[in-house]
Design a protein around this motif. Structure first.
Motif, PDB file in Angstrom:
ATOM      1  N   HIS A  73       0.365  -1.685   0.094  1.00 17.28           N
ATOM      2  CA  HIS A  73      -0.076  -0.132   0.101  1.00 17.28           C
ATOM      3  C   HIS A  73       0.724   1.574  -0.159  1.00 17.28           C
ATOM      4  O   HIS A  73       0.318   2.360  -0.099  1.00 17.28           O
TER       5      HIS A  73
ATOM      6  N   HIS B 270       2.445   2.669   3.329  1.00 26.50           N
ATOM      7  CA  HIS B 270       1.550   3.883   4.087  1.00 26.50           C
ATOM      8  C   HIS B 270       1.662   2.450   4.846  1.00 26.50           C
ATOM      9  O   HIS B 270       1.543   1.478   5.186  1.00 26.50           O
TER      10      HIS B 270
ATOM     11  N   HIS C  14      -0.271   1.268   8.589  1.00 27.44           N
ATOM     12  CA  HIS C  14      -1.748   0.741   9.032  1.00 27.44           C
ATOM     13  C   HIS C  14      -1.660   0.914  10.357  1.00 27.44           C
ATOM     14  O   HIS C  14      -0.686   1.301  11.023  1.00 27.44           O
TER      15      HIS C  14
ATOM     16  N   HIS D 238      -2.832   4.594   8.925  1.00 27.28           N
ATOM     17  CA  HIS D 238      -3.076   4.245   7.376  1.00 27.28           C
ATOM     18  C   HIS D 238      -4.797   3.881   7.999  1.00 27.28           C
ATOM     19  O   HIS D 238      -4.327   2.732   8.296  1.00 27.28           O
TER      20      HIS D 238
ATOM     21  N   HIS E 180      -8.485   2.196   6.894  1.00 25.07           N
ATOM     22  CA  HIS E 180      -9.176   1.363   5.429  1.00 25.07           C
ATOM     23  C   HIS E 180     -10.594   1.316   5.600  1.00 25.07           C
ATOM     24  O   HIS E 180     -10.372   1.501   6.430  1.00 25.07           O
TER      25      HIS E 180
HETATM   26 ZN    ZN Z   1      -3.278   0.697   3.467  1.00 28.68          ZN
END
Ligand code: ZN
Length: 160
Positions: free
Chosen positions: A149, A151, A153, A158, A160
């Motif tokens: 991704h 980035h 988590h 981040h 989602h």
């Molecule tokens: Zn992600």
């Protein structure tokens, strides 16, 4: 040690050259980012390379390694008719314009005077020298998913 493909948690305060605080993240709510992919401004990312948990550092980032120089040409006067009819143009509205050559530029509506719309494509912190005071709180290997991704988590990262 902070290196590419690690997820790093930092607390920081960010001030401009006048000493005004622009942004911060405390130890209870740190910023988590994936190192080496440009998730944070280049000057800060470079300065964090090789630091250890518990390291503190003051980092001064010039505009070119921060949010860019202020570009007067990105302050543009346009007209209401340039926007799609179904869009309600408001001050503060952000949008992306296609500049051709596959280049996209983010703009923000600054001012509206009758039929005239003043837009600015500069980042709000463009032209600012950034003064960071940081502390490294955590370092871990990134997961496969995070690497895919681009980035971090989880908390401070981040969602989602
Ligand atoms: Zn992600």
């Amino acid at each position: 040690m902070i290196k590419n493909n690690t997820v790093v948690g930092i607390s920081y305060t960010l001030k401009n050259s006048d000493g005004e605080e622009l942004d911060s993240a405390g130890a209870g709510d740190p910023l988590q980012y994936l190192h080496g992919v440009g998730q944070i401004v280049p000057g800060l990312e470079k300065a964090l390379e090789g630091l250890l948990i518990g390291s503190t550092k003051d980092v001064v980032v010039p505009p070119a390694e921060g949010y860019g120089e202020h570009v007067p040409q990105l302050k543009i006067k346009t007209e209401m008719s340039m926007f799609p009819k179904d869009v309600e143009v408001k001050i503060g509205m952000e949008f992306t314009a296609d500049l051709g050559d596959g280049k996209h530029q983010n703009f923000k509506v600054e001012k509206i005077e009758g039929n005239e719309v003043f837009i600015d494509g500069n980042h709000p912190l463009a032209g600012e020298t950034l003064h960071f005071a940081i502390e490294v709180l955590s370092i871990r290997e990134a997961t496969e998913e995070e690497l895919q991704h681009g980035h971090a988590h989880g908390p401070g990262g981040h969602h989602h």
